[in-house]
Scaffold this motif. Structure first.
Motif, short mmCIF file in Angstrom:
data_model
loop_
_atom_site.label_atom_id
_atom_site.label_comp_id
_atom_site.label_asym_id
_atom_site.label_seq_id
_atom_site.Cartn_x
_atom_site.Cartn_y
_atom_site.Cartn_z
N CYS A 61 0.94 -1.11 0.07
CA CYS A 61 0.02 0.09 0.12
C CYS A 61 1.00 1.04 -0.06
O CYS A 61 1.88 1.34 0.68
CB CYS A 61 -0.85 -0.27 1.08
N LEU A 63 0.95 5.39 -0.06
CA LEU A 63 0.22 6.69 0.07
C LEU A 63 0.98 7.80 -0.51
O LEU A 63 2.25 7.71 0.28
CB LEU A 63 -0.27 6.79 1.55
N CYS A 98 -0.83 5.88 6.46
CA CYS A 98 -0.70 4.72 5.42
C CYS A 98 -0.89 3.39 6.38
O CYS A 98 -1.56 2.58 5.75
CB CYS A 98 0.76 4.78 4.80
N PRO A 121 5.72 1.26 8.27
CA PRO A 121 5.78 2.19 7.45
C PRO A 121 7.15 2.73 7.18
O PRO A 121 8.00 3.04 7.70
CB PRO A 121 4.76 3.43 7.60
N ILE A 152 -3.34 6.88 -3.25
CA ILE A 152 -3.00 5.56 -2.60
C ILE A 152 -3.05 4.76 -3.75
O ILE A 152 -4.02 4.46 -4.64
CB ILE A 152 -4.06 5.10 -1.64
#
Length: 156
Positions: A61, A63, A98, A121, A152
């Motif tokens: 993922c 961001l 995030c 993260p 995102i």
């Protein structure tokens, strides 16, 4: 996501992401945040946070936001008056945002995918260039809260 006999449909992955973003903004930032149609080019530098999924789901993922949007997000998340875009707390806030969104998205997965692990993260100000091309399937969404835009990417 790893290949399965019945892969998760695109709209379910995106709906889970939209719901996770909305929940995080409402609960943690006390703000409304809505998905935007199409891609929006964030041109003035980027702060990028990345969370990796491992185990039953392999992916990440990502961001990204402009420094100005990241500063506003940090103010809302941390409850501070005014953050400067270069403030290290801004990087921490974007990383935590995030983390919360990736965790929220993961919590909406069904067994056995919900058992995947997420990393801490990693935050950089070097843009998305080094992150391109690692995974084959990507889902990109752009969101807006109070006129501030961020993006995102879920990649598997």
């Amino acid at each position: 996501m790893q290949a399965t006999e019945n892969p998760t449909p695109h709209h379910e992955i995106v709906n889970r992401l939209d719901t996770a973003v909305s929940e995080v903004f409402e609960m943690m930032l006390e703000r409304s945040c809505d998905p935007m149609d199409g891609d929006v080019n964030i041109v003035d530098g980027r702060i990028v946070a990345r969370i990796q999924f491992t185990g039953a789901v392999s992916g990440e993922c990502i961001l990204y936001a402009s420094p100005a949007t990241a500063a506003v997000t940090a103010e809302a998340l941390l409850g501070t008056a005014s953050s400067e875009p270069a403030d290290p707390m801004v990087d921490d806030a974007i990383g935590e945002l995030c983390n919360m969104i990736a965790g929220g998205w993961k919590s909406k997965l069904e067994h056995p995918q919900a058992g995947c692990l997420i990393s801490v993260p990693a935050v950089t100000r070097e843009g998305l260039g080094a992150l391109e091309g690692k995974f084959g399937t990507k889902f990109s969404r752009t969101y807006s809260f109070q006129g501030n835009v961020f993006g995102i990417v879920l990649a598997f």
